[in-house]
Scaffold this active site. Structure first.
Site, short mmCIF file in Angstrom:
data_model
loop_
_atom_site.label_atom_id
_atom_site.label_comp_id
_atom_site.label_asym_id
_atom_site.label_seq_id
_atom_site.Cartn_x
_atom_site.Cartn_y
_atom_site.Cartn_z
NE ARG A 140 -9.91 -72.76 22.51
CZ ARG A 140 -9.17 -73.45 23.34
NH1 ARG A 140 -8.59 -74.56 22.94
NH2 ARG A 140 -9.00 -73.04 24.56
CG ASP A 141 -18.29 -70.99 23.50
OD1 ASP A 141 -19.02 -71.87 23.01
OD2 ASP A 141 -18.52 -70.45 24.60
#
Ligand code: ATP
Length: 256
Positions: A140-141
């Site tokens: 997610r990043d």
């Protein structure tokens, strides 16, 4: 020097500060004073103004503990490992390998050769494939600053601050909300803004990262990036394994 487990830890210098703490270089010694090497220690340290923004120190600590737990559970040559941690400390910390650099600054130097770029892309894809398919984690990043460079040209996925365990539907609202309001715009798939995450949102970010690595005019690479970053998740690759298969095919067809 502080002692933790069977080691003495000697902080040497602060490498950098992020929004939620800092990373420092430390020396590790065994209890009989033999030097084991230099490592990086990530320490949670929340600035007062951040504490005023919605989340309590306990919520930040839980987030950090979750980050360390997920990262420590990974065992893959393209994922940064965790060796020692102290998660119940006032300022919790963990120790990981000391990176030479991150992909973002390697790219801005503009000196990577195309064979290195190809090998970097394969390492990133292998690290994320492991996270998705063997651990069921979504990063997610994903972005160049979170892909660290180690000696011998080894790159590893790092920064598990926003990782979500897709099998753990019970992860608290607060933690997912922290995830929702962070991340880096440029690498975020459109559906993220509606709060939707799955492996396809990481696939989108990978497509953007690979585009930035920029391996030039290889036949098929533009289609590969378009498919990875398609606006509609259903039009993207279904898995990182599928991306790897296509990527290898492109490399082979272009005799690289
Ligand atoms: N294992 C490591 N070895 C060497 N340097 C590292 C390591 N991990 C992180 N760093 C560096 O330390 C600095 C701080 O990293 P950190 O992950 O805390 O924050 P950030 O990525 O800058 O910000 P944020 O995570 O808040 O978006 C960065 O410059 C990062 O490149």
């Amino acid at each position: 020097m502080e002692r933790r487990s069977n080691y003495f830890i000697n902080p040497i210098r602060v490498i950098g500060r992020g929004g939620f703490g800092y990373v420092e270089e430390v020396e590790l010694y065994s209890l009989d004073n033999n030097k084991c090497g230099n490592y990086a220690r990530k320490v949670l340290s929340i600035a007062d103004e951040k504490l005023l923004e919605n989340f309590t120190i306990d919520e930040w600590k839980r987030r950090f503990q979750r980050e360390a737990k997920y990262q420590a559970s990974c065992n893959h040559s393209n994922v940064a490992p965790i060796y020692i941690h102290h998660l119940s400390a006032n300022n919790p910390w963990f120790i990981t390998d000391l990176a030479e650099n991150h992909l973002g600054s390697e790219l801005s130097k503009g000196q990577l050769q195309s064979t290195e770029k190809i090998s970097i892309i394969k390492m990133i894809l292998n690290g994320v494939r492991y996270m998705h398919e063997e651990k069921r984690y979504w990063h997610r990043d994903l972005k160049p600053a979170n892909i660290l460079k180690f000696p011998d040209g080894i790159y590893k996925v790092s920064d598990f601050g926003l990782v979500k365990n897709s099998d753990n539907v019970a992860e608290s609202e607060v933690l997912s909300h922290i995830g929702d309001v962070m991340g880096t715009h440029k690498y975020m798939a459109p559906e993220v803004y509606s709060g939707l995450y799955n492996e396809k949102t990481d696939i989108f970010a990978l497509g953007v990262v690979i585009g930035e690595v920029g391996i030039g005019q290889l036949k098929g690479i533009d289609d590969f990036i378009h498919k990875s970053t398609a606006h509609k998740p259903a039009m993207r690759y279904n898995s990182v394994s599928d991306m790897l298969i296509d990527f290898e095919k492109i490399i082979k067809e272009n005799n690289q």
